[in-house]
Design an enzyme around this catalytic site. Structure first.
Site, PDB file in Angstrom:
ATOM      1  NE  ARG A 191      -4.492  -0.733   1.418  1.00 35.62           N
ATOM      2  CZ  ARG A 191      -5.380  -1.502   2.048  1.00 35.62           C
ATOM      3  NH1 ARG A 191      -5.147  -1.927   3.268  1.00 35.62           N
ATOM      4  NH2 ARG A 191      -6.497  -1.826   1.459  1.00 35.62           N
ATOM      5  N   GLY A 244     -13.008  -3.133   0.003  1.00 34.60           N
ATOM      6  CA  GLY A 244     -14.412  -2.712   0.002  1.00 34.60           C
ATOM      7  C   GLY A 244     -14.715  -1.737  -1.123  1.00 34.60           C
TER       8      GLY A 244
END
Ligand code: ADP
Ligand code: MG
Length: 386
Positions: A38, A368
């Site tokens: 990330r 998500g």
């Protein structure tokens, strides 16, 4: 969406960048080099701003502190890893708003980086609080969102903040939106989407949305259990999750594009066939993986596809006894010449475990957020940049 590329003069400008640095931190307080993807993903934006001699103010969250200061969720480990990756020193502010932040930012030189402390130490962040957003914005000239993975939430640092500063998309956000939009709206055919994993309530809407866009929809995992159950097929004690299987009836369950498992592995590792009629076949057992015949059919479809999107493991792959379905799907993907996109924390973990992570074309950083995007939902963080 306005791009960071459109900003004319960045020299000496204070650029506030929302990033996703929500990475696992070990007990030793270190971010493992295998789990820092990330952080690596936003380096292009940071490096671009460095080259343009901007003053870079980064804001991020870590974990779920729920509006309180939690010592273990301070961003020190992230600061260290970022600094190592950039080979530059990174200053960490003790807070994300307030006088101290102002002082630190006022002293910044062009080409310097300051990392603000965990945004979620304030409950206002997740409430999209305007006053909090105004305070965040007060130290900067320009806002850049480079956190696709939090852009499906109306949070102050991705949504309300855009009311106070000229706002742009960073390179990562831009890339994720471009790749996923094309994959969904304009895929090369035949196009296949593979949906598995646990949270059926977040995945059924994707199946519904892609039904007329994709050629094949392959379903495994708990999502398949829910569909089997909705079709009146015996699933025994299989996990369904917190969903009413009736919800699955919002999908055209008889559509020929939809493939559900017709043989499965149950908890004693036996292969069982699931068919429309025989109730009681699974009985007291639980479905934990797709069976070999389903693996074979799914694999053949995948190998022949030109576009493949995959989210959600086919079974309880953490246990080797139930990893075969997920592994066979991964192998078929590797074999296919199609464009391959994967996403979802557990799906990424599975591919990494099999050593195939570098064999796919795109690993989406937003779990998500990817699901909502693929279900055609409008995302507050992205809408705010339009
Ligand atoms: P992702 O993170 O890739 O989006 P999810 O979080 O939705 O995936 O689901 C992953 C989890 O689903 C894994 O922990 C896996 O063990 C579990 N799972 C998959 N199939 C089954 C099954 N048949 N029964 C129980 N758990 C399952
Ligand atoms: Mg998961």
């Amino acid at each position: 969406m306005k791009s960071i590329r459109e900003i004319k003069n960045l020299k000496g400008k204070k650029v506030l960048v929302r990033v996703d640095f929500n990475v696992p931190v070990g007990d030793d307080g270190v971010v493992d080099g295998k789990e820092d993807w990330r952080i690596k993903a936003v380096l292009p934006t940071i490096q671009y701003l460095l080259k343009k001699e901007a003053k870079i103010i980064l804001m991020a969250h870590l974990g779920r502190p729920e509006g309180k200061v939690v010592e273990e969720m301070k961003l020190g480990p992230v600061q260290d890893r970022l600094s190592e990756l950039l080979e530059l020193s990174v200053t960490r502010a003790p807070d994300c708003v307030g006088d101290m932040v102002k002082e630190i930012v006022d002293e910044m030189q062009a080409g310097e980086i300051v990392l603000l402390e965990n945004l979620r130490f304030y409950k206002e962040e997740e409430k999209d609080d305007e006053e909090f957003a105004r305070k965040l914005a007060s130290s900067a000239d320009i806002y850049v969102n480079d956190a696709f993975s939090v852009s499906h939430r109306a949070h102050a640092s991705v949504s309300a903040i855009t009311k106070f500063l000229p706002s742009y998309a960073g390179f990562l956000l831009e890339k994720e939106v471009k790749i996923l939009s094309e994959a969904i709206n304009n895929p090369q055919k035949p196009a296949t989407i593979i949906i598995g994993g646990a949270k059926a309530e977040t995945k059924l809407p994707i199946i519904k949305f892609v039904m007329d866009k994709y050629n094949h929809i392959l379903v495994g995992g708990v999502v398949a259990n829910v569909i089997l159950k909705a079709k009146g097929i015996d699933t025994g004690q299989s996990l369904i999750g917190d969903i009413d299987p009736e919800e699955a009836k919002k999908i055209d369950l008889d559509n020929k594009k939809l493939y559900i498992p017709f043989d499965v592995i149950v908890c004693n590792s036996k292969i069982k066939r699931v068919e429309l009629t025989p109730v009681g076949k699974i009985g007291d057992e639980r479905i934990l993986d797709i069976g070999p015949d389903t693996e074979e059919l799914f694999s053949k479809i995948i190998v022949d596809s030109k576009m493949i999107i995959w989210n959600g493991p086919m079974g309880k792959f953490e246990n080797e006894k139930f990893a075969s379905g997920t592994r066979k799907i991964a192998e078929a993907m590797v074999k296919s010449k199609g464009y391959k996109i994967i996403g979802g924390g557990d799906t990424i973990a599975a591919l990494s475990q099999f050593g195939y992570l570098d064999k796919v074309d795109y690993v989406c950083t937003g779990g998500g957020a990817m699901l909502e995007f693929l279900a055609g939902e409008k995302m507050p963080g992205i809408e705010a940049l339009k």
